[in-house]
Design a protein around this motif. Structure first.
Motif, PDB file in Angstrom:
ATOM      1  N   LEU A 158       0.812  -1.313  -0.132  1.00  0.00           N
ATOM      2  CA  LEU A 158      -0.237  -0.256  -0.462  1.00  0.00           C
ATOM      3  C   LEU A 158       0.629   1.046  -0.099  1.00  0.00           C
ATOM      4  CD1 LEU A 158      -2.786  -0.925   2.188  1.00  0.00           C
ATOM      5  CD2 LEU A 158      -3.578  -0.506  -0.252  1.00  0.00           C
ATOM      6  N   GLN A 159       1.945   1.564   0.836  1.00  0.00           N
ATOM      7  CA  GLN A 159       3.385   1.999   0.798  1.00  0.00           C
ATOM      8  C   GLN A 159       3.336   2.518  -0.542  1.00  0.00           C
ATOM      9  OE1 GLN A 159       5.352   1.306   3.828  1.00  0.00           O
ATOM     10  NE2 GLN A 159       4.552   2.344   5.791  1.00  0.00           N
ATOM     11  N   SER A 160       4.109   1.895  -0.901  1.00  0.00           N
ATOM     12  CA  SER A 160       4.320   2.053  -2.907  1.00  0.00           C
ATOM     13  C   SER A 160       3.107   2.049  -3.495  1.00  0.00           C
ATOM     14  CB  SER A 160       4.920   0.481  -3.598  1.00  0.00           C
ATOM     15  OG  SER A 160       4.219  -0.767  -3.383  1.00  0.00           O
ATOM     16  N   LEU A 161       1.871   2.003  -3.439  1.00  0.00           N
ATOM     17  CA  LEU A 161       1.116   2.027  -3.954  1.00  0.00           C
ATOM     18  C   LEU A 161       0.653   3.659  -3.922  1.00  0.00           C
ATOM     19  CD1 LEU A 161      -1.251   1.246  -6.559  1.00  0.00           C
ATOM     20  CD2 LEU A 161      -2.840   0.993  -4.594  1.00  0.00           C
ATOM     21  N   LEU A 162       0.526   4.222  -2.832  1.00  0.00           N
ATOM     22  CA  LEU A 162       0.061   5.311  -2.769  1.00  0.00           C
ATOM     23  C   LEU A 162       1.597   6.575  -2.587  1.00  0.00           C
ATOM     24  CD1 LEU A 162      -1.591   4.612   1.120  1.00  0.00           C
ATOM     25  CD2 LEU A 162      -2.601   5.766  -0.950  1.00  0.00           C
ATOM     26  N   ALA A 163       2.021   6.432  -2.776  1.00  0.00           N
ATOM     27  CA  ALA A 163       3.247   6.783  -3.290  1.00  0.00           C
ATOM     28  C   ALA A 163       3.283   7.436  -4.694  1.00  0.00           C
ATOM     29  CB  ALA A 163       5.039   6.255  -2.746  1.00  0.00           C
ATOM     30  N   SER A 164       2.981   6.297  -5.650  1.00  0.00           N
ATOM     31  CA  SER A 164       2.793   6.109  -6.384  1.00  0.00           C
ATOM     32  C   SER A 164       1.323   6.936  -7.452  1.00  0.00           C
ATOM     33  CB  SER A 164       2.659   4.842  -7.682  1.00  0.00           C
ATOM     34  OG  SER A 164       1.580   4.351  -7.713  1.00  0.00           O
ATOM     35  N   LYS A 165       0.772   7.000  -6.546  1.00  0.00           N
ATOM     36  CA  LYS A 165      -0.218   7.705  -6.335  1.00  0.00           C
ATOM     37  C   LYS A 165      -1.100   9.031  -6.624  1.00  0.00           C
ATOM     38  CE  LYS A 165      -3.101   4.559  -7.982  1.00  0.00           C
ATOM     39  NZ  LYS A 165      -3.323   4.258  -9.887  1.00  0.00           N
ATOM     40  N   SER A 166       0.208   9.322  -4.620  1.00  0.00           N
ATOM     41  CA  SER A 166       0.506  10.918  -4.618  1.00  0.00           C
ATOM     42  C   SER A 166       1.054  11.465  -5.887  1.00  0.00           C
ATOM     43  CB  SER A 166       1.488  10.813  -3.957  1.00  0.00           C
ATOM     44  OG  SER A 166       1.607  12.222  -2.832  1.00  0.00           O
ATOM     45  N   GLU A 167       2.263  11.259  -6.398  1.00  0.00           N
ATOM     46  CA  GLU A 167       3.263  11.626  -7.279  1.00  0.00           C
ATOM     47  C   GLU A 167       2.441  12.217  -8.482  1.00  0.00           C
ATOM     48  OE1 GLU A 167       6.227   9.628  -8.699  1.00  0.00           O
ATOM     49  OE2 GLU A 167       7.151   9.266  -6.851  1.00  0.00           O
ATOM     50  N   ALA A 168       0.984  11.211  -8.813  1.00  0.00           N
ATOM     51  CA  ALA A 168       0.410  11.201 -10.066  1.00  0.00           C
ATOM     52  C   ALA A 168      -0.055  12.540  -9.332  1.00  0.00           C
ATOM     53  CB  ALA A 168      -0.175  10.284 -10.302  1.00  0.00           C
ATOM     54  N   ILE A 169      -0.900  12.587  -8.362  1.00  0.00           N
ATOM     55  CA  ILE A 169      -2.150  13.751  -7.705  1.00  0.00           C
ATOM     56  C   ILE A 169      -1.835  14.614  -8.168  1.00  0.00           C
ATOM     57  CG2 ILE A 169      -3.516  14.529  -5.750  1.00  0.00           C
ATOM     58  CD1 ILE A 169      -3.724  11.229  -5.299  1.00  0.00           C
ATOM     59  N   GLU A 170       0.026  14.991  -7.158  1.00  0.00           N
ATOM     60  CA  GLU A 170       0.588  16.299  -7.541  1.00  0.00           C
ATOM     61  C   GLU A 170       0.637  16.754  -9.057  1.00  0.00           C
ATOM     62  OE1 GLU A 170       4.534  16.347  -4.883  1.00  0.00           O
ATOM     63  OE2 GLU A 170       3.389  15.549  -3.753  1.00  0.00           O
ATOM     64  N   GLU A 171       0.972  15.771  -9.500  1.00  0.00           N
ATOM     65  CA  GLU A 171       1.098  16.082 -11.253  1.00  0.00           C
ATOM     66  C   GLU A 171      -0.188  16.948 -11.410  1.00  0.00           C
ATOM     67  OE1 GLU A 171       2.439  14.181 -15.390  1.00  0.00           O
ATOM     68  OE2 GLU A 171       2.558  13.162 -13.846  1.00  0.00           O
ATOM     69  N   VAL A 172      -1.335  16.523 -11.670  1.00  0.00           N
ATOM     70  CA  VAL A 172      -2.088  16.828 -12.277  1.00  0.00           C
ATOM     71  C   VAL A 172      -2.681  18.373 -11.127  1.00  0.00           C
ATOM     72  CG1 VAL A 172      -4.947  16.309 -12.034  1.00  0.00           C
ATOM     73  CG2 VAL A 172      -3.243  14.687 -12.605  1.00  0.00           C
TER      74      VAL A 172
END
Length: 45
Positions: A21-35
């Motif tokens: 979950l930590q790795s999944l959330l980290a990758s999603k976090s980067e995408a959210i910040e980009e958007v």
């Protein structure tokens, strides 16, 4: 297999799930910040 072995297996599954979950959330976090950055730039921010 006793109670202790079952408890250990549950703990290991939990630790593995947390890591996944930590790795999944980290990758999603980067995408959210980009958007969010793109939206802010479109709004003149």
């Amino acid at each position: 297999m006793g109670i202790r072995a079952g408890r250990t297996r549950r703990i290991l599954k939990t630790v593995h799930a947390c890591r996944e979950l930590q790795s999944l959330l980290a990758s999603k976090s980067e995408a959210i910040e980009e958007v969010a950055s793109k939206v802010a730039s479109l709004m003149g921010g």
